[in-house]
Design a protein around this motif. Structure first.
Motif, PDB file in Angstrom:
ATOM      1  N   ILE A 226       0.847  -1.204   0.000  1.00  0.00           N
ATOM      2  CA  ILE A 226       0.000   0.000   0.000  1.00  0.00           C
ATOM      3  C   ILE A 226       0.882   1.253   0.000  1.00  0.00           C
ATOM      4  O   ILE A 226       0.621   2.214  -0.713  1.00  0.00           O
ATOM      5  CB  ILE A 226      -0.937  -0.006   1.230  1.00  0.00           C
ATOM      6  CG1 ILE A 226      -1.981  -1.117   1.061  1.00  0.00           C
ATOM      7  CG2 ILE A 226      -1.607   1.346   1.415  1.00  0.00           C
ATOM      8  CD1 ILE A 226      -2.719  -1.456   2.330  1.00  0.00           C
ATOM      9  N   ALA A 227       1.948   1.199   0.778  1.00  0.00           N
ATOM     10  CA  ALA A 227       2.814   2.384   0.928  1.00  0.00           C
ATOM     11  C   ALA A 227       3.447   2.801  -0.401  1.00  0.00           C
ATOM     12  O   ALA A 227       3.490   3.997  -0.713  1.00  0.00           O
ATOM     13  CB  ALA A 227       3.892   2.119   1.976  1.00  0.00           C
ATOM     14  N   VAL A 228       3.916   1.858  -1.194  1.00  0.00           N
ATOM     15  CA  VAL A 228       4.596   2.272  -2.435  1.00  0.00           C
ATOM     16  C   VAL A 228       3.624   2.931  -3.408  1.00  0.00           C
ATOM     17  O   VAL A 228       3.966   3.905  -4.081  1.00  0.00           O
ATOM     18  CB  VAL A 228       5.348   1.113  -3.155  1.00  0.00           C
ATOM     19  CG1 VAL A 228       6.606   0.741  -2.401  1.00  0.00           C
ATOM     20  CG2 VAL A 228       4.477  -0.083  -3.399  1.00  0.00           C
ATOM     21  N   GLU A 229       2.398   2.435  -3.475  1.00  0.00           N
ATOM     22  CA  GLU A 229       1.412   3.079  -4.351  1.00  0.00           C
ATOM     23  C   GLU A 229       1.005   4.445  -3.778  1.00  0.00           C
ATOM     24  O   GLU A 229       0.801   5.404  -4.529  1.00  0.00           O
ATOM     25  CB  GLU A 229       0.198   2.169  -4.552  1.00  0.00           C
ATOM     26  CG  GLU A 229      -0.947   2.769  -5.357  1.00  0.00           C
ATOM     27  CD  GLU A 229      -0.639   3.062  -6.833  1.00  0.00           C
ATOM     28  OE1 GLU A 229       0.498   2.827  -7.281  1.00  0.00           O
ATOM     29  OE2 GLU A 229      -1.547   3.558  -7.526  1.00  0.00           O
ATOM     30  N   ARG A 232       3.635   6.792  -4.882  1.00  0.00           N
ATOM     31  CA  ARG A 232       3.506   7.113  -6.309  1.00  0.00           C
ATOM     32  C   ARG A 232       2.407   8.172  -6.530  1.00  0.00           C
ATOM     33  O   ARG A 232       2.573   9.109  -7.315  1.00  0.00           O
ATOM     34  CB  ARG A 232       3.179   5.860  -7.121  1.00  0.00           C
ATOM     35  CG  ARG A 232       3.230   6.096  -8.637  1.00  0.00           C
ATOM     36  CD  ARG A 232       2.736   4.894  -9.425  1.00  0.00           C
ATOM     37  NE  ARG A 232       1.300   4.683  -9.327  1.00  0.00           N
ATOM     38  CZ  ARG A 232       0.381   5.323 -10.064  1.00  0.00           C
ATOM     39  NH1 ARG A 232       0.746   6.217 -10.961  1.00  0.00           N
ATOM     40  NH2 ARG A 232      -0.906   5.078  -9.896  1.00  0.00           N
ATOM     41  N   LEU A 233       1.303   8.039  -5.818  1.00  0.00           N
ATOM     42  CA  LEU A 233       0.212   9.007  -5.993  1.00  0.00           C
ATOM     43  C   LEU A 233       0.641  10.411  -5.568  1.00  0.00           C
ATOM     44  O   LEU A 233       0.265  11.397  -6.195  1.00  0.00           O
ATOM     45  CB  LEU A 233      -1.037   8.551  -5.225  1.00  0.00           C
ATOM     46  CG  LEU A 233      -1.715   7.293  -5.783  1.00  0.00           C
ATOM     47  CD1 LEU A 233      -2.880   6.876  -4.891  1.00  0.00           C
ATOM     48  CD2 LEU A 233      -2.190   7.490  -7.220  1.00  0.00           C
ATOM     49  N   SER A 257      -4.355   8.773  -1.341  1.00  0.00           N
ATOM     50  CA  SER A 257      -2.980   8.575  -0.882  1.00  0.00           C
ATOM     51  C   SER A 257      -2.880   8.775   0.630  1.00  0.00           C
ATOM     52  O   SER A 257      -2.175   8.036   1.338  1.00  0.00           O
ATOM     53  CB  SER A 257      -2.029   9.551  -1.587  1.00  0.00           C
ATOM     54  OG  SER A 257      -0.738   9.463  -1.021  1.00  0.00           O
ATOM     55  N   SER A 258      -3.613   9.758   1.130  1.00  0.00           N
ATOM     56  CA  SER A 258      -3.618  10.034   2.564  1.00  0.00           C
ATOM     57  C   SER A 258      -4.236   8.876   3.351  1.00  0.00           C
ATOM     58  O   SER A 258      -3.698   8.436   4.384  1.00  0.00           O
ATOM     59  CB  SER A 258      -4.401  11.330   2.792  1.00  0.00           C
ATOM     60  OG  SER A 258      -4.790  11.458   4.129  1.00  0.00           O
ATOM     61  N   ARG A 312      14.220  -0.185  -4.877  1.00  0.00           N
ATOM     62  CA  ARG A 312      12.959  -0.783  -5.355  1.00  0.00           C
ATOM     63  C   ARG A 312      11.880   0.296  -5.501  1.00  0.00           C
ATOM     64  O   ARG A 312      11.145   0.334  -6.484  1.00  0.00           O
ATOM     65  CB  ARG A 312      12.443  -1.839  -4.356  1.00  0.00           C
ATOM     66  CG  ARG A 312      13.176  -3.144  -4.372  1.00  0.00           C
ATOM     67  CD  ARG A 312      12.280  -4.279  -3.841  1.00  0.00           C
ATOM     68  NE  ARG A 312      11.726  -4.032  -2.513  1.00  0.00           N
ATOM     69  CZ  ARG A 312      12.343  -4.309  -1.370  1.00  0.00           C
ATOM     70  NH1 ARG A 312      13.560  -4.836  -1.390  1.00  0.00           N
ATOM     71  NH2 ARG A 312      11.758  -4.072  -0.220  1.00  0.00           N
ATOM     72  N   LEU A 313      11.812   1.173  -4.507  1.00  0.00           N
ATOM     73  CA  LEU A 313      10.818   2.249  -4.541  1.00  0.00           C
ATOM     74  C   LEU A 313      11.054   3.165  -5.739  1.00  0.00           C
ATOM     75  O   LEU A 313      10.125   3.518  -6.467  1.00  0.00           O
ATOM     76  CB  LEU A 313      10.891   3.059  -3.235  1.00  0.00           C
ATOM     77  CG  LEU A 313      10.048   4.334  -3.189  1.00  0.00           C
ATOM     78  CD1 LEU A 313       8.560   4.010  -3.255  1.00  0.00           C
ATOM     79  CD2 LEU A 313      10.353   5.147  -1.927  1.00  0.00           C
ATOM     80  N   ALA A 314      12.315   3.533  -5.939  1.00  0.00           N
ATOM     81  CA  ALA A 314      12.661   4.449  -7.032  1.00  0.00           C
ATOM     82  C   ALA A 314      12.231   3.864  -8.370  1.00  0.00           C
ATOM     83  O   ALA A 314      11.694   4.561  -9.233  1.00  0.00           O
ATOM     84  CB  ALA A 314      14.161   4.729  -7.026  1.00  0.00           C
ATOM     85  N   ALA A 315      12.447   2.555  -8.543  1.00  0.00           N
ATOM     86  CA  ALA A 315      12.049   1.903  -9.799  1.00  0.00           C
ATOM     87  C   ALA A 315      10.533   1.952  -9.945  1.00  0.00           C
ATOM     88  O   ALA A 315      10.006   2.268 -11.014  1.00  0.00           O
ATOM     89  CB  ALA A 315      12.547   0.459  -9.814  1.00  0.00           C
ATOM     90  N   TYR A 316       9.810   1.679  -8.847  1.00  0.00           N
ATOM     91  CA  TYR A 316       8.344   1.619  -8.931  1.00  0.00           C
ATOM     92  C   TYR A 316       7.745   2.983  -9.260  1.00  0.00           C
ATOM     93  O   TYR A 316       6.815   3.080 -10.059  1.00  0.00           O
ATOM     94  CB  TYR A 316       7.735   1.080  -7.629  1.00  0.00           C
ATOM     95  CG  TYR A 316       6.226   1.027  -7.724  1.00  0.00           C
ATOM     96  CD1 TYR A 316       5.605   0.053  -8.507  1.00  0.00           C
ATOM     97  CD2 TYR A 316       5.431   1.977  -7.099  1.00  0.00           C
ATOM     98  CE1 TYR A 316       4.223   0.019  -8.650  1.00  0.00           C
ATOM     99  CE2 TYR A 316       4.056   1.966  -7.236  1.00  0.00           C
ATOM    100  CZ  TYR A 316       3.457   0.984  -8.005  1.00  0.00           C
ATOM    101  OH  TYR A 316       2.089   0.967  -8.155  1.00  0.00           O
ATOM    102  N   ILE A 317       8.278   4.039  -8.639  1.00  0.00           N
ATOM    103  CA  ILE A 317       7.665   5.362  -8.877  1.00  0.00           C
ATOM    104  C   ILE A 317       8.251   6.051 -10.111  1.00  0.00           C
ATOM    105  O   ILE A 317       7.897   7.188 -10.416  1.00  0.00           O
ATOM    106  CB  ILE A 317       7.736   6.288  -7.625  1.00  0.00           C
ATOM    107  CG1 ILE A 317       9.184   6.658  -7.276  1.00  0.00           C
ATOM    108  CG2 ILE A 317       7.029   5.633  -6.440  1.00  0.00           C
ATOM    109  CD1 ILE A 317       9.277   7.679  -6.126  1.00  0.00           C
ATOM    110  N   GLY A 318       9.131   5.338 -10.829  1.00  0.00           N
ATOM    111  CA  GLY A 318       9.576   5.829 -12.134  1.00  0.00           C
ATOM    112  C   GLY A 318      10.679   6.874 -12.086  1.00  0.00           C
ATOM    113  O   GLY A 318      10.738   7.751 -12.948  1.00  0.00           O
ATOM    114  N   LEU A 319      11.578   6.781 -11.091  1.00  0.00           N
ATOM    115  CA  LEU A 319      12.706   7.714 -11.051  1.00  0.00           C
ATOM    116  C   LEU A 319      13.814   7.190 -11.963  1.00  0.00           C
ATOM    117  O   LEU A 319      14.078   5.986 -11.988  1.00  0.00           O
ATOM    118  CB  LEU A 319      13.233   7.863  -9.618  1.00  0.00           C
ATOM    119  CG  LEU A 319      12.247   8.437  -8.596  1.00  0.00           C
ATOM    120  CD1 LEU A 319      12.863   8.427  -7.207  1.00  0.00           C
ATOM    121  CD2 LEU A 319      11.822   9.854  -8.981  1.00  0.00           C
TER     122      LEU A 319
END
Ligand SMILES: [Zn+2]
Length: 392
Positions: A226-229, A232-233, A257-258, A312-319
């Protein structure tokens, strides 16, 4: 499927019943009736009390065949006396449920009032420490319909309230599983009137919830997902919500997101909140703004143990730079874009009480979720760097 406010609607049952989407506030009375209320007490802050959205909520109750009282004597950082007064108003008015309506202060005060109305012990006997929560007379907790008006706190899906113990100048967390509202009415249209700087600060609070939950050492893969999405939002929509407060798509995405941030932080928070809570109590500064300023300093302190998950987070949110530095630079750029100051000095906080702040941070329940168990001296170091703007 394109992002339109018609598509951004839903009825969910996780982590509680959520009725989500623009226009849902018209169903507040129906939600109260669904829980068996006949005469709810709407609890909100004095800034909201005079706005049409409160009159609309009362009208929605009347339309559903209910009577509805309003209590709004609440400070921006609610204190124990506010909760006692609200519980007295609840009993005096023979109310049978609570509509928790507002940003963090309104929601937190309302949930604490719903808890307190059926208890024999004083409020701070239920501070989140050890097994204090088992002291609660569960049948005494009033049913709650929660209506958030900001996108940040996520308190509408939280099982706790932060209340200032005014006698000791310390923020205490009051916790019980039954403080989770039974129904959330989440209507993004209620947030369109928020000024840009509040949208920014509360949005950064949502980011800090998702980010600290994501970095927590506890085993809870559902919360991690849930946190990674949720993060992203924030990346996709917070700048748009700040730029144009009437952008209801961005407002909708930030509201969810909140909610996601507070759902995720059942896994734990961390150093940002461990420092933001004492600083809020000592300096009465805005909670979201404190987290926004503290964010990079805490990430840097935790760097050695969060590098892999940041990649992993950076890849998911498209950095482009899929690494710790990629995430850190994104956070710094986002803060700049949102005009968040880089140091606590800009919030009129100096390091005169640094020893006390360090000690209070280790005692804050959020400290347990930080990926490194920091000592009082180590928290003091992070704090002093944040005061000076030292990002080394
Ligand atoms: Zn927070």
């Amino acid at each position: 499927m394109s992002d339109t406010i018609e598509n951004l609607q839903g009825n969910w049952n996780y982590p509680t019943a959520v009725r989500f989407g623009v226009g849902k506030a018209a169903g507040i009375g129906e939600a109260c009736r669904d829980l068996g209320m006949k005469n709810p007490l709407l609890v909100t802050d004095p800034g909201l009390a005079g706005l049409p959205m409160i009159a609309d909520a009362v009208a929605s109750c009347e339309k559903a065949g209910l009577t509805c009282g309003v209590f709004s004597d609440i400070k921006p950082n609610p204190i124990g006396q506010n909760v006692d007064d609200g519980a007295d108003a609840y009993k005096a008015g023979n109310h049978d449920g609570v509509i928790a309506f507002g940003g963090g202060s309104g929601l937190d005060a309302a949930k604490a009032i719903a808890l307190l109305v059926g208890q024999t012990r004083p409020l701070f006997d239920f501070e989140d420490a050890g097994d204090n929560w088992t002291r609660v007379i569960e049948e005494g907790v009033a049913p709650i319909v929660a209506v958030p008006t900001t996108s940040g706190t996520g308190s509408e899906v939280g099982r706790a309230s932060v209340i200032t113990d005014e006698a000791n100048h310390v923020k205490k967390i009051i916790f019980h599983p039954k403080m989770m509202p039974s129904i959330v009415v989440a209507d993004p249209a209620l947030t369109v009137g928020l000024p840009a700087h509040i949208t920014a600060a509360t949005g950064m609070d949502a980011l800090s919830h998702n980010l600290e939950a994501y970095c927590s050492p506890f085993f809870h893969p559902m919360a991690e997902g849930i946190a990674v999405e949720g993060i992203r939002l924030v990346k996709e929509y917070l700048p748009a919500a700040v730029k144009d407060g009437n952008d209801l798509v961005a407002r909708s995405q930030m509201m969810i997101s909140s909610t996601m941030g507070a759902t995720a932080f059942q896994r734990g928070l961390g150093g940002m909140h461990a420092l933001a809570h004492p600083l809020g109590a000592l300096y009465d500064a805005h909670h979201g703004l404190l987290n926004a300023v503290l964010m990079p300093y805490v990430l840097i302190r935790n760097r050695s143990v969060i590098e892999n998950r940041m990649s992993r987070l950076a890849a998911y949110i498209g950095l482009e730079n899929a690494s710790f530095d990629g995430v850190l630079n994104w956070v710094l750029e986002l803060r700049q874009e949102l005009k968040i100051p880089n140091d606590l000095g800009a919030l009129n906080i100096d390091d005169a009480q640094a020893d006390l702040v360090g000690r209070m941070a280790t005692e804050d329940p959020s400290a347990g979720g930080n990926p490194i168990q920091l000592t009082a001296d180590e928290y003091k170091d992070v704090f002093v760097k944040a005061v000076k703007g030292d990002l080394s």
